[in-house]
Design a protein around this motif. Structure first.
Motif, mmCIF file in Angstrom:
data_model
loop_
_atom_site.group_PDB
_atom_site.id
_atom_site.type_symbol
_atom_site.label_atom_id
_atom_site.label_comp_id
_atom_site.label_asym_id
_atom_site.label_seq_id
_atom_site.Cartn_x
_atom_site.Cartn_y
_atom_site.Cartn_z
ATOM 1 N N THR A 190 29.342 38.006 29.612
ATOM 2 C CA THR A 190 30.133 39.226 29.444
ATOM 3 C C THR A 190 31.594 38.983 29.068
ATOM 4 O O THR A 190 32.272 39.912 28.620
ATOM 5 C CB THR A 190 30.116 40.046 30.740
ATOM 6 N N GLY A 191 32.097 37.776 29.305
ATOM 7 C CA GLY A 191 33.518 37.526 29.092
ATOM 8 C C GLY A 191 34.393 38.037 30.221
ATOM 9 O O GLY A 191 35.625 37.961 30.152
ATOM 10 N N ILE A 192 33.786 38.540 31.288
ATOM 11 C CA ILE A 192 34.534 39.100 32.417
ATOM 12 C C ILE A 192 34.788 38.013 33.453
ATOM 13 O O ILE A 192 33.867 37.346 33.918
ATOM 14 C CB ILE A 192 33.777 40.273 33.070
ATOM 15 N N ASN A 193 36.050 37.842 33.811
ATOM 16 C CA ASN A 193 36.444 36.932 34.885
ATOM 17 C C ASN A 193 36.460 37.721 36.188
ATOM 18 O O ASN A 193 37.236 38.659 36.336
ATOM 19 C CB ASN A 193 37.828 36.349 34.587
ATOM 20 N N ILE A 194 35.597 37.363 37.131
ATOM 21 C CA ILE A 194 35.473 38.153 38.369
ATOM 22 C C ILE A 194 36.572 37.837 39.385
ATOM 23 O O ILE A 194 36.561 38.368 40.499
ATOM 24 C CB ILE A 194 34.096 37.961 39.021
ATOM 25 N N GLY A 195 37.537 37.015 38.998
ATOM 26 C CA GLY A 195 38.679 36.736 39.869
ATOM 27 C C GLY A 195 38.351 35.821 41.031
ATOM 28 O O GLY A 195 39.017 35.887 42.076
ATOM 29 N N LEU A 196 37.356 34.953 40.852
ATOM 30 C CA LEU A 196 36.969 34.043 41.933
ATOM 31 C C LEU A 196 38.089 33.050 42.197
ATOM 32 O O LEU A 196 38.552 32.356 41.297
ATOM 33 C CB LEU A 196 35.684 33.306 41.553
ATOM 34 N N ARG A 197 38.516 32.989 43.474
ATOM 35 C CA ARG A 197 39.557 32.057 43.884
ATOM 36 C C ARG A 197 39.035 31.197 45.030
ATOM 37 O O ARG A 197 38.415 31.707 45.967
ATOM 38 C CB ARG A 197 40.829 32.796 44.307
ATOM 39 N N THR A 198 39.309 29.906 44.941
ATOM 40 C CA THR A 198 38.689 28.964 45.873
ATOM 41 C C THR A 198 39.715 28.183 46.703
ATOM 42 O O THR A 198 39.422 27.089 47.195
ATOM 43 C CB THR A 198 37.801 27.972 45.103
ATOM 44 N N LYS A 242 46.000 38.065 45.219
ATOM 45 C CA LYS A 242 45.274 38.396 43.992
ATOM 46 C C LYS A 242 46.203 38.165 42.796
ATOM 47 O O LYS A 242 47.424 38.266 42.902
ATOM 48 C CB LYS A 242 44.810 39.864 44.006
ATOM 49 N N HIS A 243 45.604 37.901 41.650
ATOM 50 C CA HIS A 243 46.390 37.764 40.427
ATOM 51 C C HIS A 243 46.628 39.141 39.838
ATOM 52 O O HIS A 243 45.769 40.011 39.918
ATOM 53 C CB HIS A 243 45.631 36.896 39.412
ATOM 54 N N ILE A 267 49.116 41.183 46.430
ATOM 55 C CA ILE A 267 48.541 40.855 47.732
ATOM 56 C C ILE A 267 47.864 42.102 48.281
ATOM 57 O O ILE A 267 48.467 43.179 48.313
ATOM 58 C CB ILE A 267 49.619 40.358 48.718
ATOM 59 N N TRP A 268 46.614 41.973 48.672
ATOM 60 C CA TRP A 268 45.881 43.070 49.302
ATOM 61 C C TRP A 268 45.917 42.895 50.813
ATOM 62 O O TRP A 268 45.732 41.768 51.318
ATOM 63 C CB TRP A 268 44.431 43.100 48.838
#
Length: 398
Positions: free
Chosen positions: A86-94, A260-261, A265-266
């Motif tokens: 899809t080209g969608i970055n789900i914002g996964l942060r590790t 979050k990018h 911040i949430w």
């Protein structure tokens, strides 16, 4: 009423649970329709924080803990698959999570040391104040925090968007802004479920999956059945920062603070059982800020961008309903994931897809089976019947 086609499976509910199941099913070559009352991720999934807290969270049963671990392990590869499709970055942060341990006034020394030792046995590290100051200069703690490197986080709305986009890319059919009025069943009234009746017509299918969160209870009620749900309202807020003020998610018993990018911040979340309203109460903002500044004092200087609320689909025993509805052949349920729907979506989709495609559900833990709590509505007494026996037991439901 006109027909809108025939499918192998219809999935009702376009949140993370429903979208993930639809995505997995269509990968198996099945003809699948995904039906959403509004737009995908417009309910609880779009309001979630997105933490994949498999080893930081407390779970009500070992079966749920195992599902959480299995599900979390899927996200690294899943993120790549969805991006490729899809080209969608789900914002996964590790970067991992930081877990505060209360000081001695809240927890005696021995209990505190035992918790630290248990956490270290699970692969976590103890960061004292010196290490914490190096890694996170804006974070404050009495004398340190546990660091859990295994826990990732993501943006829930992007995850659901990617699930749906990949589902469509692989040949699935999305029906959005379309409410399911009731199930389509054989004329004898207790027979096979073979589709759904929507506002715009009939959709036929060999099997139907209800993954519509709290809305699942309405569709079952129309068939004289009840599954008890407990709505739990949660409120969150987003703060914009001029530069990144936080790199690791802070996950405590009373607050979570999620970077979050870009430069966001949430902060969440309140927990208000039994509430259906999605307004954000002014007092909730004060409450969240007071709890958050205990760990990140500088947050009060950030720009408040937005506040929002969602209704978590809880259950009385805090375990999801996953599996077939024995009373209605061809009907499945995947709902009631409470505060861990994002985390559990990948694992739930694997369980449901294997069961539906093989016709065997024996590997689904009994702790998740809908029949543990399914009631038949007695029209004569207006009480619930469980297993054909009337009972006066009160069931909390939505």
């Amino acid at each position: 009423m006109r027909s809108n086609g025939h499918y192998d499976v219809i999935v009702v509910g376009g949140g993370a649970i429903g979208a993930s199941i639809a995505y997995e099913l269509v990968q198996k070559g099945m003809r699948v329709a995904l039906i959403e009352k509004h737009q995908p991720a417009s309910g609880a999934s779009g309001a979630a924080g997105g933490m994949l807290a498999a080893s930081s969270e407390h779970f009500a049963a070992p079966e749920l803990y195992e599902l959480a671990l299995q599900s979390r392990a899927l996200y690294s590869q899943l993120s790549e698959q969805l991006h490729e499709l899809t080209g969608i970055n789900i914002g996964l942060r590790t970067e991992g999570f930081l877990l505060p341990i209360h000081h001695q006034q809240d927890m005696d020394w021995e209990s505190r040391q035992r918790r630290i030792s248990e956490a270290q046995a699970k692969g976590m590290e103890w960061w004292d104040n010196e290490r914490l100051a190096t890694e996170e200069p804006n974070v404050r703690a009495e004398d340190g925090m546990l660091y859990n490197p295994a826990e990732p986080q993501l943006v829930p709305s992007l995850l659901t968007e990617a699930y749906v986009a990949a589902f469509i890319r692989l040949g699935g059919t999305l029906h959005s802004d379309q409410e399911v009025i009731r199930l389509l069943r054989e004329p004898n009234g207790r027979g096979l479920v073979h589709g759904v009746i929507t506002e715009h017509g009939i959709l036929y299918a060999d099997q139907v999956v209800l993954a519509s969160g709290l809305g699942t209870s309405r569709l079952l009620a129309a068939e004289g059945l009840r599954l008890p749900f407990l709505p739990v309202k949660g409120e969150l807020m987003e703060i914009r920062t001029p530069i990144p003020w936080l790199h690791h998610t802070i996950y405590s018993d009373t607050i979570y603070i999620i970077p979050k990018h870009p430069h966001r911040i949430w902060v969440g979340a309140t927990s208000k059982p039994g509430q259906h309203s999605t307004i954000v109460e002014a007092g909730a903002v004060v409450e969240l800020l007071m709890r958050a500044q205990r760990y990140v004092p500088i947050l009060t200087k950030g720009e408040l961008v937005r506040c929002w609320a969602g209704i978590r689909p809880g259950t009385p025993d805090e375990l999801p309903y996953i599996g077939p509805v024995r009373e209605l052949q061809g009907l499945w349920v995947a709902a009631g994931h409470y505060r861990n729907g994002i985390l559990l979506s990948a694992g739930t989709a694997k369980l449901m897809t294997e069961a539906i495609t093989t016709g065997k559900d024996t590997f689904i833990p009994h702790a998740f089976r809908p029949e543990r709590a399914l009631y038949q509505l007695s029209s004569a007494s207006n009480r619930y019947q469980r297993g054909g026996i009337a009972t006066g037991h009160n069931v909390r439901e939505s």
